[in-house]
Write an enzyme that holds these catalytic residues in place. Structure first.
Site, PDB file in Angstrom:
ATOM      1  N   HIS A 121       0.734  -0.648   0.083  1.00 20.00           N
ATOM      2  CA  HIS A 121       0.043   0.064   0.312  1.00 20.00           C
ATOM      3  C   HIS A 121       1.067   1.129  -0.365  1.00 20.00           C
ATOM      4  O   HIS A 121       2.126   1.371   0.927  1.00 20.00           O
ATOM      5  CB  HIS A 121      -0.740   0.123   1.459  1.00 20.00           C
ATOM      6  CG  HIS A 121      -1.827  -0.333   1.131  1.00 20.00           C
ATOM      7  ND1 HIS A 121      -2.465  -1.100   2.760  1.00 20.00           N
ATOM      8  CD2 HIS A 121      -2.692  -0.648   0.400  1.00 20.00           C
ATOM      9  CE1 HIS A 121      -3.974  -2.236   2.471  1.00 20.00           C
ATOM     10  NE2 HIS A 121      -4.549  -1.389   0.950  1.00 20.00           N
ATOM     11  N   CYS A 179      -2.621   2.971   9.281  1.00 18.77           N
ATOM     12  CA  CYS A 179      -3.604   1.449   8.612  1.00 18.77           C
ATOM     13  C   CYS A 179      -4.462   2.039   9.378  1.00 18.77           C
ATOM     14  O   CYS A 179      -6.020   1.549   8.968  1.00 18.77           O
ATOM     15  CB  CYS A 179      -3.162   0.458   8.308  1.00 18.77           C
ATOM     16  SG  CYS A 179      -1.640   0.213   7.522  1.00 18.77           S
TER      17      CYS A 179
HETATM   18  N1  ARG Z   1      -4.054  -7.352   6.557  1.00 15.51           N
HETATM   19  C1  ARG Z   1      -4.706  -6.299   5.728  1.00 15.51           C
HETATM   20  C2  ARG Z   1      -3.896  -5.857   4.453  1.00 15.51           C
HETATM   21  O1  ARG Z   1      -4.255  -6.919   3.836  1.00 15.51           O
HETATM   22  C3  ARG Z   1      -4.065  -4.870   6.348  1.00 15.51           C
HETATM   23  C4  ARG Z   1      -4.220  -3.517   5.515  1.00 15.51           C
HETATM   24  C5  ARG Z   1      -3.163  -2.324   6.358  1.00 15.51           C
HETATM   25  N2  ARG Z   1      -3.671  -0.867   5.650  1.00 15.51           N
HETATM   26  C6  ARG Z   1      -2.608   0.335   5.186  1.00 15.51           C
HETATM   27  N3  ARG Z   1      -3.909   1.069   5.143  1.00 15.51           N
HETATM   28  N4  ARG Z   1      -1.848  -0.263   4.637  1.00 15.51           N
HETATM   29  O2  ARG Z   1      -5.508  -5.854   3.585  1.00 15.51           O
END
Ligand code: ARG
Length: 285
Positions: A184, A278
């Site tokens: 991300h 996150c």
């Molecule tokens: N387990 C989640 C996923 O893989 C983690 C999300 C993390 N969020 C972020 N904004 N980077 O989607």
């Protein structure tokens, strides 16, 4: 924006905070039940009670800094719902909704949509393509008149960048993420204030690095250890940067250019592949 009293961007810079409105969701039902990023490992035990305690300290830190924090009701069966940043991207009072890449998370989008539709003062634009909200979008209100940075390569589709620009009326700069560990945008880049960013260049394609260097010549550059410790996955109000513990080199770098730092331990949530940012969606008017 800060006021330079001596060296621009140096330690003498007076950083001005701006009061923020955030949206979070308690990790009551947090677990690692599936693997959708390289940090997740279903064989590692997760302590949901410890996750809630760590999350609560993060929430209290933000409230203690004078910010307003709204919360969503955590839903059974949605173990990643704590990562509230992924539910939408809000600029100028308009929320561009998320559409999750993986079916395990798709139902989260509805809770976010309901929040914007039931709380007065927010517009909501439904997405037609995959995008994971603020996980892959960042907003810099004072950079180039108001600029959106957007990541693609792992989750959000490039078509969503164009859709966000149409929904929000701000220019969107597409950046390609190339390392699955940084799947991300918000684990590789963060807004430090209204005009400047911190980022880990190696997470981006060479061309995207060039774009970032052109747009943000004064950016703080993080190293691999900072990035792997989720140090860049931070929330800043323009003066105080809230970031995960274990990112000491980055914290020192930020203090050297005039920011204050508050470090919080989110070791349980890191097992899901996320940290401070996150967990926090910013609601911008
Ligand atoms: N387990 C989640 C996923 O893989 C983690 C999300 C993390 N969020 C972020 N904004 N980077 O989607």
């Amino acid at each position: 924006m800060g006021t330079a009293t001596a060296t621009a961007g140096g330690p003498q810079m007076q950083r001005e905070p701006r009061r923020r409105t955030y949206l979070m969701c308690s990790p009551e039902h947090f677990a690692v039940e599936y693997v959708i990023n390289p940090w997740m490992d279903t064989s590692v035990a997760v302590d949901a009670a410890a996750a809630v305690a760590q999350w609560e300290r993060l929430r209290q830190t933000l409230v203690g800094l004078g910010h307003e924090v709204h919360t969503l009701n955590p839903q059974v069966g949605l173990p990643d719902m704590v990562f509230a940043a992924n539910g939408a991207f809000v600029v100028d009072g308009v929320a561009y909704g998320a559409r999750f890449k993986y079916p395990q998370r798709s139902a989260e989008a509805k809770s976010h949509q309901e929040f914007y539709e039931t709380n007065p003062g927010w517009g909501f634009v439904a997405p037609t393509v995959v995008n994971e909200g603020e996980g892959d979008f960042a907003y810099l209100p004072d950079a180039h008149g108001g600029l959106i940075l957007a990541g693609h390569g792992f989750r959000t589709e490039t078509a969503a960048h164009a859709e966000a620009q149409e929904a929000l009326g701000r220019p969107v700069v597409s950046l390609r993420l190339v390392d699955p560990a940084f799947y991300h945008l918000d684990v590789a880049l963060a807004a430090l204030d209204d005009a400047n960013i911190v980022y880990y260049p190696e997470a981006f394609s060479p061309a995207s690095r060039k774009v970032l260097a052109q747009l943000f010549p004064d950016a703080v550059v993080a190293d691999e250890a900072d990035a792997r410790a989720f140090g860049i996955n931070l929330v800043s109000d323009g003066r105080t940067v809230v970031l995960n513990t274990g990112s000491d080199a980055l914290a020192a770098k930020l203090r050297a250019v005039g920011y204050e730092t508050a470090q919080v331990d989110l070791s349980e949530l890191k097992k899901g592949g996320g940290s401070v940012k996150c967990c926090v969606a910013e609601l911008r008017h």
